[in-house]
Design a protein around this motif. Structure first.
Motif, mmCIF file in Angstrom:
data_model
loop_
_atom_site.group_PDB
_atom_site.id
_atom_site.type_symbol
_atom_site.label_atom_id
_atom_site.label_comp_id
_atom_site.label_asym_id
_atom_site.label_seq_id
_atom_site.Cartn_x
_atom_site.Cartn_y
_atom_site.Cartn_z
ATOM 1 N N MET A 131 -9.905 -5.686 1.838
ATOM 2 C CA MET A 131 -8.791 -5.701 0.802
ATOM 3 C C MET A 131 -8.015 -4.441 0.769
ATOM 4 N N PRO A 132 -6.202 -5.037 0.681
ATOM 5 C CA PRO A 132 -5.027 -4.515 0.330
ATOM 6 C C PRO A 132 -6.106 -2.613 -0.616
ATOM 7 N N ALA A 133 -5.404 -1.804 -0.291
ATOM 8 C CA ALA A 133 -5.420 -0.169 -1.051
ATOM 9 C C ALA A 133 -4.112 -0.407 -2.161
ATOM 10 N N TRP A 134 -3.713 -0.777 -3.787
ATOM 11 C CA TRP A 134 -3.173 -0.598 -4.164
ATOM 12 C C TRP A 134 -1.804 -0.111 -4.232
ATOM 13 N N ALA A 135 -2.539 1.763 -3.687
ATOM 14 C CA ALA A 135 -1.976 2.882 -4.751
ATOM 15 C C ALA A 135 -0.392 2.720 -4.013
ATOM 16 N N HIS A 136 -0.993 2.363 -2.790
ATOM 17 C CA HIS A 136 0.458 2.573 -1.575
ATOM 18 C C HIS A 136 1.340 1.607 -1.900
ATOM 19 N N ARG A 137 1.498 0.216 -2.588
ATOM 20 C CA ARG A 137 1.950 -0.006 -3.257
ATOM 21 C C ARG A 137 2.268 -0.752 -4.039
ATOM 22 N N LEU A 138 1.503 -0.169 -5.651
ATOM 23 C CA LEU A 138 1.740 -0.108 -6.940
ATOM 24 C C LEU A 138 1.969 1.341 -8.153
ATOM 25 N N PHE A 164 -9.907 -0.263 3.742
ATOM 26 C CA PHE A 164 -8.186 -0.339 4.534
ATOM 27 C C PHE A 164 -8.422 1.077 5.114
ATOM 28 N N PRO A 165 -7.526 0.775 6.354
ATOM 29 C CA PRO A 165 -7.596 1.444 6.746
ATOM 30 C C PRO A 165 -6.478 2.676 6.117
ATOM 31 N N GLY A 166 -6.341 3.753 6.374
ATOM 32 C CA GLY A 166 -5.528 4.889 5.813
ATOM 33 C C GLY A 166 -5.856 5.377 4.014
ATOM 34 N N ASP A 167 -6.844 4.685 3.643
ATOM 35 C CA ASP A 167 -6.856 5.539 2.393
ATOM 36 C C ASP A 167 -8.813 6.193 2.649
ATOM 37 N N ASP A 168 -7.982 7.281 2.329
ATOM 38 C CA ASP A 168 -10.096 7.357 2.453
ATOM 39 C C ASP A 168 -10.971 7.804 1.341
ATOM 40 N N GLN A 169 -10.278 7.186 1.143
ATOM 41 C CA GLN A 169 -11.303 6.638 -0.611
ATOM 42 C C GLN A 169 -11.841 4.992 -0.579
ATOM 43 N N THR A 170 -11.546 4.809 0.339
ATOM 44 C CA THR A 170 -11.008 3.075 0.694
ATOM 45 C C THR A 170 -13.143 2.478 0.254
ATOM 46 N N ARG A 171 -12.942 1.292 -0.157
ATOM 47 C CA ARG A 171 -14.153 1.438 -0.399
ATOM 48 C C ARG A 171 -15.034 1.296 0.926
#
Length: 314
Positions: free
Chosen positions: A263-270, A162-169
């Motif tokens: 898959m979205p990084a849901w930390a940005h939304r939830l 997921f772009p924008g999350d430096d810890q994404t898988r």
């Protein structure tokens, strides 16, 4: 002048008109009916005074009791939210791997996660979480990155590629055919070999050739037996569970052009509690695993230092 007409048989005045020889008697209404009618009038007047009922220019009258269905709903929602807040605080204060030790709290987390799943996840994984081609089935026990509570929570939090999350898988499978790393014949041979690992194709000359190609190009990430490597997101190729289809053509297409799903990084939304409840719900669907220790950096690196590879997020 009295123009009233009296019915001879009953002695009752008629209403003054007749049809086909039939005339209607002007009998008075029953007294009980009249009193009931008067009572409804009185009730309606009292209702308009007590409850909001009369429309005005900008809003209706508030009523003497200041009651409204919206106000009652807001009070009930506030009361429910207060009770829910205590449960959410308990879930937030409990490490996710410790939730199974508290059955009631785990049950509440699963219920909350089910509601969040229906709002945020069914679009890709389906209402029953069985997924579709290219979208993982969350009911089985096949996990690309791991299926314990903590690992699922991490995957939901940071997403896959997921772009924008430096810890994404992150994982990357080469486009063996598209980029000319393997000729089409070798891609077909590898597909044949991979299908023999799960018994979907019988061994033959093509699979024998594919075994050598697999050992030279694929085993570094998928393992010598094709059972994958969760530390870096390489799928198990020997379990007959296929994210993008399990036919020879499907497998050859995946080897030719890697899919690299997102898959979205849901930390940005939830919020973190909702993500924790989502992880609990997904874990409860049937494929959840016990907590596993996080691998060391040495354990997470493929043999030979090669770049990790994977076919799809999970």
């Amino acid at each position: 002048m009295d123009n009233r007409k009296i019915d001879d048989a009953t002695g009752v005045e008629t209403v003054g008109h007749e049809w086909d020889g039939i005339e209607e008697l002007n009998n008075p209404l029953p007294r009980w009916w009249l009193w009931t009618f008067y009572a409804t009038i009185a009730f309606s007047v009292a209702y308009c005074v007590v409850y909001p009922a009369i429309p005005m220019l900008s809003k209706g009258t508030d009523g003497a009791w200041k009651w409204s269905s919206r106000g009652a709903l807001a009070a009930e929602m506030s009361k429910a939210e207060q009770g829910r807040a205590a449960t959410l605080a308990a879930i937030a204060a409990t490490p996710i791997e410790a939730l199974p030790e508290k059955p009631q709290l785990m049950q509440a987390a699963v219920a909350g996660g089910r509601a969040a799943f229906r709002v945020n996840c069914v679009q890709c994984h389906g209402a029953g979480a069985a997924g579709f081609k290219g979208y993982p089935n969350l009911n089985d026990d096949d996990w690309l990155w791991g299926g314990d509570l903590r690992t699922i929570e991490t995957t939901i939090t940071h997403g896959i590629r997921f772009p924008g999350d430096d810890q994404t898988r992150q994982s990357q499978m080469p486009n063996f055919g598209k980029d000319g790393l393997l000729p089409a014949a070798s891609v077909s041979d590898v597909a044949s070999y991979v299908l023999t690992l799960s018994g979907k194709e019988q061994p033959g000359a093509a699979s024998q050739r594919g075994a050598a190609t697999f050992a030279a190009n694929c085993a570094v990430c998928h393992g010598p037996e094709g059972k994958g490597g969760r530390q870096f997101g390489a799928p198990n190729l020997a379990d007959a569970i296929w994210l993008y289809g399990g036919t020879h053509a499907d497998v050859a297409a995946s080897v030719t052009s890697a899919h690299a799903g997102v898959m979205p990084a849901w930390a940005h939304r939830l919020d973190p509690v909702t993500i924790k409840m989502l992880a609990a719900y997904v874990h409860s669907l049937g494929g959840g695993e016990k907590f596993a220790p996080v691998p060391t950096p040495e354990e997470s690196t493929p043999a030979g230092g090669a770049a990790p590879a994977a076919a799809a997020p999970r």
